[in-house]
Design an enzyme around this catalytic site. Structure first.
Site, PDB file in Angstrom:
ATOM      1  N   ASP A 102       0.809  -1.221   0.000  1.00 46.61           N
ATOM      2  CA  ASP A 102       0.000   0.000   0.000  1.00 46.61           C
ATOM      3  C   ASP A 102       0.844   1.274   0.000  1.00 46.61           C
ATOM      4  O   ASP A 102       2.008   1.275   0.406  1.00 46.61           O
ATOM      5  CB  ASP A 102      -0.892   0.038   1.238  1.00 46.61           C
ATOM      6  N   HIS A 247       3.671  -2.434   3.140  1.00 51.21           N
ATOM      7  CA  HIS A 247       3.719  -1.083   2.569  1.00 51.21           C
ATOM      8  C   HIS A 247       5.019  -0.870   1.801  1.00 51.21           C
ATOM      9  O   HIS A 247       6.074  -1.370   2.201  1.00 51.21           O
ATOM     10  CB  HIS A 247       3.590  -0.033   3.677  1.00 51.21           C
TER      11      HIS A 247
END
Length: 282
Positions: A102, A247
């Site tokens: 992400d 991430h």
């Protein structure tokens, strides 16, 4: 090479990506709270979460693009069923897992993650923020060329439950526009920042042709707990159907980069099939 030729090439690569990385893993994604799930189709590459359309939904109110010169007119997005829960995991044949990243792309960390995935011939999902993607469109183009899936993670990563409907729409639409320009296709997946979903996000996502995807295992790598801790969380949480959240932006992600290099070969050696979900109409 002209832009339209590049996009044509990328679309062809995207269409064939799931077949390369997801053979024999047909299945569905499961939602988090009793929502209807998709029915599996005949053996096909990758888990297939898209449900059969059971009823006609209202036409999309997505803005139309005027025809200017020889510019191609974007087709209206395909309407999807409005969900009440995001999909949380994959249900399919074998030990199937999905890796998701992400908040990027970030030129400091995303290329290293892409390098590791390419080394092991693995496809993943990247939920990108528009404000990051607009300045790093070359990385989205590489994701397309490498066969990864790019999803919509809004423009500025806001808490959507505090925004007006018009603001949520803008966050999502602008990001989809950038993804289409750089990646070659509009996104078919959406993830709400912070995992904060509400009725408007589900409705607007469906109007734009996107399915909501959450996660099963959260590495909490954004807290920078240490490379070993991230690796342990992935390996301890590994199980058939798991969707892993990591991430590639939003802070120092060097631990996430190092952790991927450690746990990915271990998962593959343990018999896990790392793939990406496939929508039936994709």
């Amino acid at each position: 090479m002209k832009k339209d030729q590049l996009l044509t090439r990328r679309r062809a690569l995207i269409a064939g990506a799931a077949a390369l990385g997801a053979a024999g893993a047909a299945g569905v994604l499961a939602s988090g709270g009793g929502d209807e799930t998709a029915r599996p189709v005949a053996p096909a590459p990758g888990p297939d979460p898209a449900p059969q359309e059971s009823h006609v939904l209202p036409p999309s109110d997505y803005r139309l693009q005027p025809l200017t010169g020889y510019e191609q007119v974007r087709p209206a997005p395909r309407m999807t069923r409005v969900r009440h829960q995001p999909f949380l995991r994959v249900r399919g044949r074998g030990r199937t897992m999905v890796l998701t990243f992400d908040d990027g792309p970030d030129p400091r960390y995303t290329p290293h993650i892409l390098d590791t995935l390419a080394e092991y011939d693995v496809r993943a999902m990247f939920f990108v923020c528009g404000e990051m993607a607009v300045d790093n469109q070359d990385l989205l183009a590489r994701m397309a060329d490498d066969g990864h899936i790019v999803g919509n993670h809004t423009w500025t990563h806001p808490l959507l439950t505090r925004l007006k409907r018009s603001q949520i729409r803008s966050e999502m639409e602008r990001t989809s526009d950038v993804i289409e320009d750089a990646y070659g296709e509009r996104p078919l997946w959406f993830r709400a920042p912070y995992g904060a979903w509400n009725r408007a996000t589900f409705q607007l996502g469906a109007q734009m042709g996107m399915e909501p995807l959450a996660w099963t295992v959260d590495t909490l790598d954004w807290t920078t707990p240490g490379t070993r801790t991230i690796v342990d969380r992935v390996e301890d949480g590994a199980a058939p159907g798991v969707v892993v959240l990591s991430h590639d932006a939003g802070g120092n992600r060097s631990q996430s980069v190092r952790a991927l290099r450690r746990y990915l070969p271990h998962l593959l050696e343990s018999g896990y099939h790392i793939t990406v979900p496939r929508r039936r109409h994709a």
